[in-house]
Motif scaffolding. Structure first.
Motif, PDB file in Angstrom:
ATOM      1  N   MET A  97       0.829  -1.207   0.000  1.00  8.76           N
ATOM      2  CA  MET A  97       0.000   0.000   0.000  1.00  8.76           C
ATOM      3  C   MET A  97       0.864   1.258   0.000  1.00  8.76           C
ATOM      4  SD  MET A  97      -2.771   1.395   2.714  1.00  8.76           S
ATOM      5  CE  MET A  97      -3.634   2.921   2.376  1.00  8.76           C
ATOM      6  N   GLY A  98       1.903   1.263   0.821  1.00  9.17           N
ATOM      7  CA  GLY A  98       2.781   2.425   0.898  1.00  9.17           C
ATOM      8  C   GLY A  98       3.418   2.744  -0.438  1.00  9.17           C
ATOM      9  N   ALA A  99       3.936   1.708  -1.103  1.00  5.47           N
ATOM     10  CA  ALA A  99       4.550   1.900  -2.420  1.00  5.47           C
ATOM     11  C   ALA A  99       3.507   2.355  -3.437  1.00  5.47           C
ATOM     12  CB  ALA A  99       5.220   0.610  -2.884  1.00  5.47           C
ATOM     13  N   ALA A 100       2.274   1.866  -3.287  1.00  7.92           N
ATOM     14  CA  ALA A 100       1.220   2.189  -4.257  1.00  7.92           C
ATOM     15  C   ALA A 100       0.784   3.650  -4.172  1.00  7.92           C
ATOM     16  CB  ALA A 100       0.014   1.269  -4.048  1.00  7.92           C
ATOM     17  N   ILE A 101       0.680   4.209  -2.961  1.00  3.11           N
ATOM     18  CA  ILE A 101       0.129   5.569  -2.844  1.00  3.11           C
ATOM     19  C   ILE A 101       1.180   6.667  -3.004  1.00  3.11           C
ATOM     20  CG2 ILE A 101      -1.807   4.788  -1.439  1.00  3.11           C
ATOM     21  CD1 ILE A 101      -0.444   6.092   1.011  1.00  3.11           C
ATOM     22  N   LEU A 102       2.452   6.336  -2.833  1.00  5.35           N
ATOM     23  CA  LEU A 102       3.504   7.343  -2.933  1.00  5.35           C
ATOM     24  C   LEU A 102       3.449   8.053  -4.284  1.00  5.35           C
ATOM     25  CD1 LEU A 102       6.130   8.614  -1.748  1.00  5.35           C
ATOM     26  CD2 LEU A 102       7.373   6.848  -3.005  1.00  5.35           C
TER      27      LEU A 102
END
Length: 138
Positions: A97-102
């Motif tokens: 999720m973190g990589a996706a929203i950055l």
């Protein structure tokens, strides 16, 4: 989901590259979510912190999102792994999720692979962004 430009500050870009180098130097750290983050860094637009639009998710941003799968709204802060604490709503940039929203913006629909298929959310609002607040080196 459409292709769009992912924005990352030059400061965060350097720190993320270093983080990935360190994580990838240990073979057991190799994970698909690191590949997602690496892909984001390969295709992103790197900008100076004071040129970052205020509606973009950057590191240390506080974000309200709507989960399109569960119809729930949540608030999270995107952080480096050492500051991650799921119970406090701080998610690591190295998680799927973190990589996706950055680098994505308010209103963007973002999806990523999970074990059961795909997870999809809509970024509702960037409640706090360090660059917009003038906090350039968090």
């Amino acid at each position: 989901m459409m292709d769009r430009t992912v924005y990352i500050t030059d400061y965060d870009y350097k720190r993320l590259e270093l983080l990935l180098d360190i994580m990838n130097s240990v073979p057991q750290n190799r994970r698909d979510d690191l590949s997602c983050l690496e892909n984001e860094l390969e295709t992103c637009k790197v900008v100076a912190p004071d040129e970052m639009p205020g509606n973009i998710v950057t590191l240390n941003s506080r974000v309200k999102y709507f989960d399109l799968d569960t119809s729930q709204e949540r608030i999270v802060t995107l952080v480096f792994p050492s500051n991650a604490d799921l119970s406090a709503g701080r998610i690591s940039v190295t998680t799927p999720m973190g990589a996706a929203i950055l680098g994505y913006a308010e209103g963007d629909v973002v999806g990523w692979k999970v074990y059961s298929g795909r997870k999809t959310i809509r970024i509702e609002e960037v409640l706090y962004q360090p660059e917009a607040a003038g906090d350039f080196h968090l």
